[in-house]
Design an enzyme around this catalytic site. Structure first.
Site, PDB file in Angstrom:
ATOM      1  N   HIS A  14      41.389  55.059   8.097  1.00  0.00           N
ATOM      2  CA  HIS A  14      40.620  56.310   8.083  1.00  0.00           C
ATOM      3  C   HIS A  14      40.865  57.121   9.353  1.00  0.00           C
ATOM      4  O   HIS A  14      40.918  58.362   9.305  1.00  0.00           O
ATOM      5  CB  HIS A  14      39.122  56.018   7.969  1.00  0.00           C
ATOM      6  CG  HIS A  14      38.602  56.003   6.573  1.00  0.00           C
ATOM      7  ND1 HIS A  14      38.733  57.065   5.704  1.00  0.00           N
ATOM      8  CD2 HIS A  14      37.916  55.056   5.890  1.00  0.00           C
ATOM      9  CE1 HIS A  14      38.167  56.777   4.549  1.00  0.00           C
ATOM     10  NE2 HIS A  14      37.661  55.554   4.632  1.00  0.00           N
ATOM     11  N   HIS A  48      41.164  49.051   6.382  1.00  0.00           N
ATOM     12  CA  HIS A  48      40.632  50.228   5.677  1.00  0.00           C
ATOM     13  C   HIS A  48      40.036  51.229   6.668  1.00  0.00           C
ATOM     14  O   HIS A  48      40.322  52.431   6.588  1.00  0.00           O
ATOM     15  CB  HIS A  48      39.576  49.753   4.668  1.00  0.00           C
ATOM     16  CG  HIS A  48      38.986  50.839   3.833  1.00  0.00           C
ATOM     17  ND1 HIS A  48      39.223  50.953   2.478  1.00  0.00           N
ATOM     18  CD2 HIS A  48      38.168  51.875   4.142  1.00  0.00           C
ATOM     19  CE1 HIS A  48      38.565  51.993   1.991  1.00  0.00           C
ATOM     20  NE2 HIS A  48      37.920  52.572   2.993  1.00  0.00           N
ATOM     21  N   GLU A  49      39.206  50.736   7.589  1.00  0.00           N
ATOM     22  CA  GLU A  49      38.538  51.648   8.517  1.00  0.00           C
ATOM     23  C   GLU A  49      39.501  52.202   9.562  1.00  0.00           C
ATOM     24  O   GLU A  49      39.414  53.378   9.931  1.00  0.00           O
ATOM     25  CB  GLU A  49      37.356  50.953   9.194  1.00  0.00           C
ATOM     26  CG  GLU A  49      36.277  50.483   8.234  1.00  0.00           C
ATOM     27  CD  GLU A  49      35.794  51.560   7.279  1.00  0.00           C
ATOM     28  OE1 GLU A  49      35.751  52.751   7.666  1.00  0.00           O
ATOM     29  OE2 GLU A  49      35.465  51.215   6.128  1.00  0.00           O
ATOM     30  N   CYS A  82      35.946  53.032  -1.726  1.00  0.00           N
ATOM     31  CA  CYS A  82      35.740  53.791  -0.496  1.00  0.00           C
ATOM     32  C   CYS A  82      34.550  54.710  -0.678  1.00  0.00           C
ATOM     33  O   CYS A  82      34.394  55.344  -1.730  1.00  0.00           O
ATOM     34  CB  CYS A  82      36.993  54.614  -0.163  1.00  0.00           C
ATOM     35  SG  CYS A  82      36.842  55.619   1.339  1.00  0.00           S
TER      36      CYS A  82
END
EC number: 3.5.1.88
Length: 226
Positions: free
Chosen positions: A177, A173-174, A131
């Site tokens: 966030h 993953h995004e 990351c």
């Protein structure tokens, strides 16, 4: 482990001020690192806080920062903006064996607003993941290998798209966030490695050698999927 909770909702004026400050800077903004509270907050849903021009310029800036890092995704909170906007793109050349094992196909540039994903089927894949907001570290994360993403385009169109393999990993993953979740929350922490130690000991298409050497499983860990 608890999910991230929304912080006080920033006003459109506050978000505009933050965005304009970044857009008017003479240099690219730094990527926010772990420990900054914005990475642990649920970002505000995009509902017109920025004009179409501001949004387009922000997306272009995020794409430039992503390329410079370099990375395959970037979320607005990583620039200190608590807004549900992310950019994705993967056209890096990778070893053919690694690409095949990881089911890694090129991903054309995509900007997503207010994304939500759900797993499709029960298949999972576990690989090392890094990351840009935890610079210099990697860890093994088990994720669904296919997901259905609901999101809005910058033009306001509601879309639904299925992603699999490495593309699904990027999407998850995004999107995480934007919900205050970092990959280490889902990682096998015994696998955590610096980039240098990963390169020296565990750099291979799969994780079998690392799993044996560091003593971890490759099943799901951390909090439940969002």
């Amino acid at each position: 482990m608890t999910h991230a909770k929304p912080a006080a909702v920033p006003s459109p004026g506050q978000i505009q001020e933050t965005v304009e400050r970044l857009l008017s800077a003479a240099t690219l903004p730094p990527i926010v690192q772990a420990g900054h509270p914005v990475l642990r907050q649920e970002a505000a849903a995009f509902d017109g806080q920025l004009s179409a021009d501001q949004l387009d310029r922000l997306i272009a800036l995020m794409r430039q920062v992503m390329h410079e890092a370099p990375g395959v995704g970037l979320a607005a909170p990583q620039l200190g903006i608590p807004l549900q906007v992310a950019v994705l793109e993967d056209h890096y050349d990778v070893d053919s064996e690694a690409a095949a094992l990881r089911n890694r196909e090129p991903l054309d540039f995509l900007a997503i607003l207010n994304p939500r994903y759900t797993a499709v089927g029960t298949g999972r894949a576990a690989f090392y993941e890094g990351c840009l907001s935890l610079n210099g570290l990697q860890a093994v994360v088990s994720r669904p290998d296919t997901v259905l993403l609901d999101f809005q385009t910058p033009g306001g169109e509601a879309r639904q798209q299925e992603f699999s393999g490495w593309q699904a990993r990027i999407v998850q993953h995004e999107t995480d966030h934007l919900n205050g979740i970092l990959y280490v929350d889902r990682a096998q922490l015994r696998s955590l490695s610096s980039n240098a130690e990963y390169a020296a000991h565990w750099a291979e298409p799969g994780i079998a050698r690392a799993r044996e050497g560091l003593g971890f499983s490759d099943g799901p860990a951390g909090i439940s999927l969002a």
